[in-house]
Structures are given as structure tokens and as C-alpha cells.
Design a protein around this motif. Structure first.
Motif, PDB file in Angstrom:
ATOM      1  N   VAL A  31      34.623  49.600 -39.313  1.00 13.06           N
ATOM      2  CA  VAL A  31      35.897  49.588 -38.588  1.00 13.06           C
ATOM      3  C   VAL A  31      35.644  49.717 -37.085  1.00 13.06           C
ATOM      4  N   THR A  32      34.722  50.615 -36.714  1.00 17.86           N
ATOM      5  CA  THR A  32      34.383  50.791 -35.308  1.00 17.86           C
ATOM      6  C   THR A  32      33.838  49.496 -34.706  1.00 17.86           C
ATOM      7  N   ALA A  33      32.869  48.891 -35.412  1.00 14.78           N
ATOM      8  CA  ALA A  33      32.259  47.659 -34.901  1.00 14.78           C
ATOM      9  C   ALA A  33      33.311  46.578 -34.707  1.00 14.78           C
ATOM     10  N   GLY A  34      34.204  46.433 -35.695  1.00 21.43           N
ATOM     11  CA  GLY A  34      35.231  45.404 -35.607  1.00 21.43           C
ATOM     12  C   GLY A  34      36.172  45.644 -34.442  1.00 21.43           C
ATOM     13  N   ALA A  35      36.651  46.882 -34.317  1.00 19.98           N
ATOM     14  CA  ALA A  35      37.593  47.206 -33.242  1.00 19.98           C
ATOM     15  C   ALA A  35      36.944  47.018 -31.871  1.00 19.98           C
ATOM     16  N   ASN A  48      47.694  38.232 -31.058  1.00 18.43           N
ATOM     17  CA  ASN A  48      49.104  38.305 -31.447  1.00 18.43           C
ATOM     18  C   ASN A  48      49.252  38.071 -32.938  1.00 18.43           C
ATOM     19  N   LEU A  49      50.270  38.699 -33.504  1.00 16.45           N
ATOM     20  CA  LEU A  49      50.395  38.744 -34.958  1.00 16.45           C
ATOM     21  C   LEU A  49      50.825  37.423 -35.576  1.00 16.45           C
ATOM     22  N   GLU A  79      36.663  36.276 -34.840  1.00 15.64           N
ATOM     23  CA  GLU A  79      37.064  35.019 -35.488  1.00 15.64           C
ATOM     24  C   GLU A  79      38.370  35.213 -36.257  1.00 15.64           C
ATOM     25  N   ILE A  80      38.591  36.427 -36.754  1.00 17.70           N
ATOM     26  CA  ILE A  80      39.788  36.683 -37.547  1.00 17.70           C
ATOM     27  C   ILE A  80      40.952  37.154 -36.670  1.00 17.70           C
ATOM     28  N   PHE A  81      40.663  38.020 -35.693  1.00 21.90           N
ATOM     29  CA  PHE A  81      41.760  38.665 -34.968  1.00 21.90           C
ATOM     30  C   PHE A  81      42.107  38.019 -33.626  1.00 21.90           C
ATOM     31  N   LEU A  82      41.327  37.035 -33.182  1.00 21.24           N
ATOM     32  CA  LEU A  82      41.646  36.372 -31.919  1.00 21.24           C
ATOM     33  C   LEU A  82      41.674  34.859 -32.117  1.00 21.24           C
TER      34      LEU A  82
END
Lengths: 111, 241
Positions: free
Chosen positions: B200-204, A71-72, A57-60
Motif C-alpha cells: 500500500v505504501t509503495a503504491g501510494a 480523477n475518479l 498505470e491504474i490510478f493515473l
């Protein structure tokens, strides 16, 4: 009111799936004994599950279907990082929400 | 309920109510998504009240719109809910002694937060003898208190979303508010290095494998986080991260 048999069956089925998955091993009762190392291992499961739901939800982008759409310029990323920092510093839900949403909104206009 | 059980029940309810903003926001987001889908008002309400599993509801909506057969959507629901199968192992260790109907009902009502908070408080499961000697069921009542608050708050958010979806403009970025509200639940749990590595692992992993079908990225993230968490864990055994 129109009655749709397919949707009725689907909602019934999905409710049963909820009950079945959430009580999957619990249903077996005292017939099974979960090994100590398994319990040791799954201590990390609820935290990991929560993060696995949150991180995309945050990074995509909302419409993304894979990581290739990362993308940033995505405002979510900056709002998310701001929220994490805000919570770390203030430990308050409200300030986390306000700061996170403010940075998110600003990033939507500028990026 | 005995007075003692009632006290524990209320304490559980209070524990869950501290996450009310997060639960209401996610409920609202899910409700809005249902209202904007192909479901009718009554179908959306029924789904909210009985299915009671946000991620699986959200995964089902586009499949319903695409007209996929019921069995295929049910298989998807099962796969999306696989994390609960893992959670049920933890519940089994605490509640195996209860009668069948209680176990099924207790399992059905244990969504992500109830499980998370329960395991944080009761990290070590009771032995079989302790379970049999436990006639007050205090742990169960504490869990039920949390479940009740979680259910009520979720339904308030979700039904509000279903009824007022048209009055809430898309431009508010409400989905993102839900994500931020979850940050406030997760960050306090990262108090040890093994928990941070696992996180961090789960998020990545969850982001990298987002393209997998059936939201299997969640299960993959859990498995890799367990491996990394165990490897980096230096604390005495039996503590919840």
C-alpha cells in the motif's frame, strides 16, 4: 537501410547501462560483504518496485505527468479494482483479465 | 550441464513460464510503443534484443523523439534502472563467488521477475564457505532457466508488437491488459500484513510522486516500502514477503 550513428551509440549505451545497473554490486564480487540488515531490508524491494510500476498505470491517465491528474472518472481505476477482486476470488489469470478488461471497457463507455 | 543442473534449469524455466501472459502482454505493449516512435524497424528490433529493459526503453522513446543528446538519454536510463542497483545487492549475496564474466552476464539477464521469483525461493543467502563448497551451481542454473524463458517470452511479445503495431487498434486498451496481468503476479505475494503495508505504501508513494523526473518515484516507493515493511514485520527473520 539508413544508418544513424547516434541511435547506434544510444542502443549500445543503453545495453551497457542495463548490464551495469543490473550487476552493479554483483560486479564487485567477493570484495564487498553486504550487511545482513541490508539484505533483510531489501526483501521488500522487488514487490515495491513492481507495485511502483503498476500503481500509476491504474490510478493515473496514460498521458499523466503528475498526481494532479488523478480523477475518479478514470476507467483504469475501476477496471483495476475489479481485476484485484476477481483475482482474489478466482485465483485465475484468465478470469482476472476478462473481468478486469470487461469492467474497464464498460467504464470507458459510461463514465 | 550435468543432468542435475539440467533438471534445475528446466524447473526454473517452468517457474517463469507460469507468468507467460504477463510477460507477453508487457512485451507487446513495449514493442507497439517502439514501432509507433521515431525509431526505424531495425533500430526498434535492436533495442528490443539488446537493451532488454522495458521501463527504460519506454522512458527513452519520447526523449529520442525530442532529439535529446545521447548522454542525457543514457543518464535517464541509468536513473530509471536504479531499482536494479538495489536488486544487485541481493544477487551479490548469492553469486559473489562466480567469475566476473558470469556475474556480469547473470546480472544483465536478471530482470524484475527473475529477481522476484529467485528471492522468493532462496531468501537466505549462503555463507562464504557454502558458496565455495557449492560446485554444482544449482541456484545459478535455476535462475538461468527463469532468465531464458523470460527473455524468449519478452522478445516474442516485443517483436510481435514491433511488426504488427499497425494491425492492433489503440481502442483495445492493451496497455491496461498489461497492468491487469501484473495484478495476478502481485496479489499472491500479499499474504502477510507487513507485505500488505509495504505494498500500500509503495503504491501510494509511487502515485503521489509520479511527477518526479527520471521515474525516481519507483526508488522513493521502494525506500518507503522498506521502512514500513520493516516496521510492521512481525515474522521470524529471513522470510521473503
Amino acid at each position: 537501410m539508413e544508418f544513424n550513428t547516434n541511435i547506434f551509440l544510444l542502443i549500445l549505451g543503453m545495453s551497457l547501462v542495463t548490464a551495469w545497473t543490473r550487476s552493479f554490486f554483483l560486479i564487485l564480487g567477493e570484495r564487498v560483504k553486504v550487511a545482513a540488515w541490508v539484505l533483510e531490508a531489501i526483501r521488500f524491494a522487488p514487490l515495491a518496485a513492481m507495485i511502483a510500476i503498476l500503481a500509476p498505470e491504474i490510478f493515473l491517465p496514460a498521458s499523466a505527468s503528475s498526481v494532479s491528474e488523478f480523477n475518479l472518472r478514470l476507467p483504469n481505476i475501476w477496471g483495476g479494482i475489479a481485476a484485484i477482486i476477481a483475482f482474489y476470488l478466482t485465483k485465475k489469470m484468465l478470469s482476472t483479465l476478462v473481468i478486469g478488461m470487461a469492467v474497464f471497457t464498460a467504464a470507458r463507455f459510461w463514465l | 550441464m550435468t543432468p542435475e543442473q539440467k533438471t534445475v534449469f528446466i524447473d526454473g524455466a517452468r517457474e517463469m513460464s507460469r507468468s507467460c501472459v504477463t510477460i507477453l502482454t508487457w512485451g507487446l505493449v513495449t514493442g507497439i510503443a517502439m514501432a509507433k516512435s521515431t525509431l526505424t524497424l531495425y533500430e526498434a528490433l535492436a533495442m528490443s534484443l539488446f537493451v532488454y529493459a522495458g521501463v527504460s526503453q519506454l522512458a527513452a522513446l519520447p526523449l529520442i523523439a525530442a532529439g535529446l543528446p545521447v548522454w542525457m538519454i543514457l543518464v535517464t536510463s541509468f536513473m530509471v534502472n536504479l531499482r536494479f542497483v538495489i536488486f544487485s545487492l541481493g544477487l551479490q549475496a548469492h553469486f559473489a563467488y562466480l567469475p566476473t564474466w558470469r556475474r556480469v552476464l547473470l546480472g544483465y539477464c536478471t530482470a524484475d521477475f527473475s529477481y522476484l521469483f529467485f528471492m522468493r525461493r532462496y531468501s537466505t543467502p549462503p555463507s562464504a564457505a557454502e558458496q565455495r563448497a557449492n560446485t554444482k551451481h544449482l541456484q545459478m542454473y535455476w535462475l538461468m532457466g527463469m532468465q531464458t524463458t523470460n527473455w524468449v517470452l519478452w522478445q516474442i511479445g516485443s517483436i510481435t508488437g514491433i511488426l504488427f503495431a499497425n494491425q492492433i487498434p489503440n481502442s483495445w486498451g492493451l496497455e491496461f491488459a498489461g497492468a491487469i496481468a501484473l495484478v495476478a503476479i502481485i496479489v499472491p505475494m500479499l499474504d502477510r500484513s507487513s507485505a500488505r503495508w509495504a505494498a500500500v505504501t509503495a503504491g501510494a508513494v509511487a502515485v503521489m510522486t509520479y511527477g518526479m523526473p527520471f521515474r525516481l518515484n519507483i526508488v522513493l516507493a521502494i525506500i518507503t516500502a522498506i521502512v514500513v515493511g520493516m516496521k510492521t514485520d512481525k515474522s521470524p527473520k529471513g522470510l521473503i514477503p
